[in-house]
Design an enzyme around this catalytic site. Structure first.
Site, PDB file in Angstrom:
ATOM      1  N   ARG A 227       1.950 -11.828   5.797  1.00 11.66           N
ATOM      2  CA  ARG A 227       3.403 -11.996   5.752  1.00 11.66           C
ATOM      3  C   ARG A 227       4.110 -11.581   7.046  1.00 11.66           C
ATOM      4  O   ARG A 227       5.321 -11.773   7.172  1.00 11.66           O
ATOM      5  CB  ARG A 227       3.974 -11.206   4.571  1.00 11.66           C
TER       6      ARG A 227
ATOM      7  N   PRO B 203       0.825  -1.206   0.000  1.00 17.64           N
ATOM      8  CA  PRO B 203       0.000   0.000   0.000  1.00 17.64           C
ATOM      9  C   PRO B 203       0.863   1.262   0.000  1.00 17.64           C
ATOM     10  O   PRO B 203       1.845   1.357   0.733  1.00 17.64           O
ATOM     11  CB  PRO B 203      -0.810  -0.132   1.290  1.00 17.64           C
ATOM     12  N   GLU B 204       0.498   2.199  -0.863  1.00 19.41           N
ATOM     13  CA  GLU B 204       1.206   3.464  -0.973  1.00 19.41           C
ATOM     14  C   GLU B 204       0.304   4.580  -0.464  1.00 19.41           C
ATOM     15  O   GLU B 204      -0.739   4.322   0.140  1.00 19.41           O
ATOM     16  CB  GLU B 204       1.642   3.685  -2.425  1.00 19.41           C
TER      17      GLU B 204
ATOM     18  N   HIS C  74      -4.519 -15.119  10.152  1.00 22.67           N
ATOM     19  CA  HIS C  74      -3.411 -14.161  10.065  1.00 22.67           C
ATOM     20  C   HIS C  74      -3.719 -12.822  10.740  1.00 22.67           C
ATOM     21  O   HIS C  74      -3.050 -11.825  10.463  1.00 22.67           O
ATOM     22  CB  HIS C  74      -2.998 -13.928   8.604  1.00 22.67           C
TER      23      HIS C  74
END
Length: 284
Positions: free
Chosen positions: A117, A8-9, A98
């Site tokens: 992750r 994400p930016e 997660h």
């Protein structure tokens, strides 16, 4: 477009922050559950648990790629990294796989940080600057002017793609929007900062702001991996506007030339060789 994982930016993080604002502001964090200790970057986990309990959320915003949650004592910064998602949900809703950090809120609500992750990080500090001091200016701020941008370019000699992704130069851009801004400015990603004419500097400045502004309006970019979702679990829409990013071998929307891909600094870069000609060595 090819498969892959996006980080994400600025537009994605801005969209998430806006989506969390109405759900979080005014709520009290009663406690926190953390099952992956490395998620908490600072302070030590036991201190983090103790200090976060009872804190009231006063604001939700963004700095660079950080979600910034202002508290009545300190500040919580969350970096989503490659796979992080933030949602406010009823406490009784089943916990998705997660989900490694859960902030238990008053009124039987929870802020859940899901991170496949496990690269995402959470900071609890007195002031945001303790984490964000090295970040460059915000490219969408009203006081970020063309003159300010020109000043940043002084004595810069690096490749444009690498420079735009340098968070100490500008905060919030990554692979997607660096590629898109360079295409909009008709500049090759391997051009160097010191090769830009005044007009090219201006075109790049306006292209960065225009691309980011449009992407924020479209609630960000969701690629084929579906990795990015906003705070309501919805996909963004800017992927429909992408001109070059991950369009290798497809025709340029502007001229029909096939989009090419190269690797700069270990990262993929996408460009149109016609719209973005590479400057020859020694040209100015």
């Amino acid at each position: 477009m090819c498969l892959g994982r996006q980080m994400p930016e600025l537009p994605e993080v801005e969209t998430i922050a806006r989506g969390l604002r109405s759900s979080l502001e005014g709520r009290t964090i009663r406690a926190v559950t953390v099952d992956w200790p490395r998620t908490v970057a600072q302070p030590p986990l036991d201190e983090f648990r103790e200090r976060i309990a009872g804190r009231r959320v006063e604001s939700v915003g963004r700095r660079g790629k950080f979600v910034v949650i202002g508290l009545d004592g300190g500040c919580l910064l969350i970096h989503l990294k490659m796979s992080g998602r933030l949602r406010v949900v009823p406490a009784g809703e089943p916990v998705e796989d997660h989900t490694h950090t859960i902030f238990h809120l008053d009124g039987d609500w929870e802020l859940r940080f899901q991170d496949v992750r496990k690269f995402g990080r959470v900071h609890l500090v007195e002031k945001p600057v303790q984490v964000t001091a090295a970040l460059g200016p915000e490219p969408l701020d009203h006081d970020f002017t063309l003159d300010h941008f020109r000043a940043l370019l002084v004595r810069r000699t690096g490749r444009l793609k690498s420079l735009l992704m340098n968070q100490e130069f500008l905060a919030g851009l990554g692979n997607i929007y660096a590629d898109e801004a360079l295409h909009a400015a008709r500049l090759h990603p391997l051009r160097t900062a010191d090769s830009l004419s005044p007009d090219e500097q201006a075109h790049l400045y306006h292209s960065i702001r225009r691309v980011l502004g449009r992407a924020v309006a479209d609630r960000g970019t969701t690629l084929d991996d579906g990795g990015y979702q906003d705070a309501e679990g919805r996909a963004g829409a800017y992927q429909e506007e992408l001109a070059v990013y991950r369009r290798t071998g497809e025709p340029c929307h502007s001229c029909g030339t096939l989009i090419q891909r190269t690797v700069i600094g270990g990262r993929s870069s996408h460009f149109c060789p016609t719209c973005q000609p590479q400057q020859l060595e020694g040209e100015a």
